[in-house]
Design a protein around this motif. Structure first.
Motif, PDB file in Angstrom:
ATOM      1  N   LEU A 161      40.015 113.553  -6.964  1.00 31.44           N
ATOM      2  CA  LEU A 161      40.129 114.975  -6.639  1.00 31.44           C
ATOM      3  C   LEU A 161      40.366 115.810  -7.896  1.00 31.44           C
ATOM      4  O   LEU A 161      39.741 116.866  -8.090  1.00 31.44           O
ATOM      5  N   TYR A 162      41.267 115.323  -8.753  1.00 33.12           N
ATOM      6  CA  TYR A 162      41.572 116.041 -10.000  1.00 33.12           C
ATOM      7  C   TYR A 162      40.325 116.179 -10.873  1.00 33.12           C
ATOM      8  O   TYR A 162      40.021 117.262 -11.397  1.00 33.12           O
ATOM      9  N   LEU A 163      39.595 115.087 -11.037  1.00 30.70           N
ATOM     10  CA  LEU A 163      38.410 115.125 -11.898  1.00 30.70           C
ATOM     11  C   LEU A 163      37.266 115.910 -11.275  1.00 30.70           C
ATOM     12  O   LEU A 163      36.448 116.505 -11.983  1.00 30.70           O
ATOM     13  N   SER A 164      37.202 115.931  -9.934  1.00 33.25           N
ATOM     14  CA  SER A 164      36.112 116.662  -9.272  1.00 33.25           C
ATOM     15  C   SER A 164      36.226 118.154  -9.497  1.00 33.25           C
ATOM     16  O   SER A 164      35.235 118.884  -9.425  1.00 33.25           O
ATOM     17  N   ARG A 165      37.437 118.628  -9.763  1.00 35.63           N
ATOM     18  CA  ARG A 165      37.615 120.054 -10.018  1.00 35.63           C
ATOM     19  C   ARG A 165      37.069 120.452 -11.385  1.00 35.63           C
ATOM     20  O   ARG A 165      36.900 121.630 -11.685  1.00 35.63           O
ATOM     21  N   ARG A 166      36.828 119.455 -12.215  1.00 38.63           N
ATOM     22  CA  ARG A 166      36.270 119.702 -13.535  1.00 38.63           C
ATOM     23  C   ARG A 166      34.791 119.348 -13.612  1.00 38.63           C
ATOM     24  O   ARG A 166      34.052 119.930 -14.397  1.00 38.63           O
TER      25      ARG A 166
ATOM     26  N   PHE B  66      31.829 112.019  -8.481  1.00 42.07           N
ATOM     27  CA  PHE B  66      31.594 111.308  -7.228  1.00 42.07           C
ATOM     28  C   PHE B  66      30.622 110.143  -7.404  1.00 42.07           C
ATOM     29  O   PHE B  66      30.669 109.174  -6.650  1.00 42.07           O
ATOM     30  N   GLY B  67      29.754 110.213  -8.377  1.00 41.54           N
ATOM     31  CA  GLY B  67      28.881 109.081  -8.670  1.00 41.54           C
ATOM     32  C   GLY B  67      29.672 107.872  -9.165  1.00 41.54           C
ATOM     33  O   GLY B  67      29.573 106.775  -8.600  1.00 41.54           O
ATOM     34  N   PRO B  68      30.506 108.052 -10.203  1.00 44.26           N
ATOM     35  CA  PRO B  68      31.354 106.933 -10.638  1.00 44.26           C
ATOM     36  C   PRO B  68      32.302 106.444  -9.546  1.00 44.26           C
ATOM     37  O   PRO B  68      32.556 105.233  -9.445  1.00 44.26           O
ATOM     38  N   ALA B  69      32.830 107.365  -8.750  1.00 45.46           N
ATOM     39  CA  ALA B  69      33.735 106.949  -7.672  1.00 45.46           C
ATOM     40  C   ALA B  69      33.006 106.066  -6.668  1.00 45.46           C
ATOM     41  O   ALA B  69      33.535 105.030  -6.221  1.00 45.46           O
TER      42      ALA B  69
END
Length: 485
Positions: free
Chosen positions: A245-250, A255-258
């Motif tokens: 969630l933290y990284l998605s805001r940047r 979501f690909g790596p996740a």
């Protein structure tokens, strides 16, 4: 999406394979279900602490906690976990209500803890202070904390058994490193508690929920087990979701790596689950993890024997015996295999060692008696059958065999009692019906003998020995009736 990723990290992590694939670990899964429900209800109660439904949610959380304890005693420390949640992220710690609402949880924990310790103590499952000192127990606990953390990050080389090593203590490198790593991590996260409160909370949850299965109350031959991580694992999964969630805001590219991480975990889990479909492969993994684990060799031998690989099984039992010369099960297993191969003398020798090391083995005494019977040592066989029946009075075949040997010595009353017990325990025991019939013939009761032979023939139609015995009984019955006339 971040929440879904957290759920996937928990669900498809390879550490989840053992509690799901191993039927005996279903208690961990059941307890985990109710622990999560208890947390959900508790969070709802915290959100409505001033509302009318607060009491209902707290009561629901307590009920779910009680159900979790019925599933597995490992849920014992959940009240401490709830206090961690009060500190972070709920930030409600310090009020009187926080302590009062925990009273039902701690009361349940006290009762469940006493029951668990009582059961394990009298079941001989808890090691005493003479087995492991307080320092050794701390070393075991430190090892477990780092072991589960590392296996969460890098789930490679998972095995169904991580056997306790012979040497336990801070003088051993693995234990010393674990203690230093656990202490350093705790100090670091405490120092960063204001900046990263979530990290300290997750680490504290990890330790608290593992507490019942760490080495402080060491029970069983394992230093760790994949299933023990089940209740501690949600903390790491939540951190993974929070990171996404933290990284998605940047960057939405996260979501690909996740998805890749979740897919890789699923692939590793699929491969790990495949081991549980093949006992030989499963215990071969345990042996590969620790070649000096006598239990792993013993279990691999058992799996090989079940698969029909007799010689390989015998080799594994021999290795187990070599590693731990006072391990009774290895001798009993070797004796069983030798008995199957017709090597009676070798079987008797190993059975004698096995029952000397473990006098409480009813099966060992029974199988030893069978081999002695086979060799013709009838008096010795009688003593071993008696020993087996003292330990396991419900062994129908032991009753039958002992009755046969006693009847062969000319006795009547005790063989009659043993044949009767055999038939009560196993009404389909053909040999016991036959032996009872022969005893009836010898005591001049051909009518009853015919009844027993008839029942044996009903269970085993066409058996020539039974047919001849029935004809003899019927002929004697006719002769007896003619004499009376």
């Amino acid at each position: 999406l971040a929440a879904a990723f957290a759920a996937l990290v928990f669900a498809v992590h390879p550490l989840r394979v053992e509690p799901v694939a191993w039927a005996s670990a279903r208690g961990d899964v059941l307890a985990g279900f109710f622990v999560l429900l208890a947390i959900l209800a508790y969070v709802k109660a915290a959100a409505e602490s001033a509302g009318p439904r607060y009491g209902r949610w707290i009561a629901a959380a307590a009920v779910f906690y009680a159900l979790a304890l019925l599933g597995k005693g490992a849920a014992l420390t959940l009240p401490l976990g709830l206090i961690i949640l009060d500190v972070y992220p709920l930030r409600r710690f310090g009020s009187r209500r926080v302590w009062v609402e925990k009273l039902p949880f701690f009361a349940l924990a006290l009762v469940a803890g006493l029951v668990a310790v009582y059961g394990k103590y009298y079941g001989g499952l808890i090691y005493g202070l003479t087995d492991y000192t307080p320092a050794q127990r701390l070393a075991l606990s430190a090892y477990g904390l780092i072991f589960y953390l590392w296996k969460t990050i890098w789930p490679s080389g998972l095995a169904p058994l991580y056997q306790l090593p012979h040497a336990v203590g801070f003088s051993e490198p693995a234990f010393l490193f674990s203690a230093l790593a656990a202490a350093a991590l705790t100090i670091l996260l405490f120092a960063l508690r204001r900046r990263w409160p979530w990290a300290l909370a997750a680490w504290a949850w990890h330790g608290v929920m593992l507490l019942p299965t760490l080495g402080l109350l060491q029970n069983g031959p394992q230093i760790a087990a994949d299933r023990y991580d089940y209740l501690a694992a949600p903390a790491a999964a939540l951190l993974a979701g929070a990171a996404a969630l933290y990284l998605s805001r940047r960057s939405h590219a996260i979501f690909g790596p996740a998805a890749t991480v979740a897919a890789l975990l699923a692939v590793f889990t699929w491969a790990q689950a495949a081991l549980w479909r093949d006992p030989v492969a499963l215990w071969s993994r345990a042996v590969a993890y620790n070649r000096e684990a006598h239990l792993a060799h013993q279990y691999l031998g058992t799996a090989l024997l079940a698969a029909g690989n007799v010689e390989q099984a015998l080799d594994e039992f021999d290795i187990s015996k070599r590693i731990k010369p006072d391990y009774a099960s290895a001798y009993l297993s070797i004796a069983f295999v030798l008995g199957q191969l017709g090597k009676t003398d070798g079987a008797i020798e190993n059975y004698r060692i096995g029952v000397r090391l473990f006098p409480g083995s009813a099966a060992g005494h029974y199988n030893l008696a069978n081999q002695l019977f086979k060799r013709g040592d009838k008096d010795a066989a009688i003593e071993e059958y008696r020993a087996a029946l003292r330990l396991d009075p419900r062994n129908a075949s032991a009753h039958n065999n002992l009755g046969f040997l006693l009847a062969a010595k000319g006795e009547v009353d005790e063989p009659l009692a043993h044949f009767t017990a055999a038939l009560q325990l196993n009404p389909r025991h053909v040999t016991a019906y036959y032996n009872m019939g022969m005893l009836m013939l010898r005591t001049g009761q051909p009518d009853r003998a015919a009844d027993f032979f008839s029942e044996a023939l009903r269970l085993s139609p066409g058996a020539p020995d039974l047919q001849r015995a029935l004809e003899v009984a019927q002929a004697r019955r006719t002769t007896t009736a003619g004499d009376k006339n």
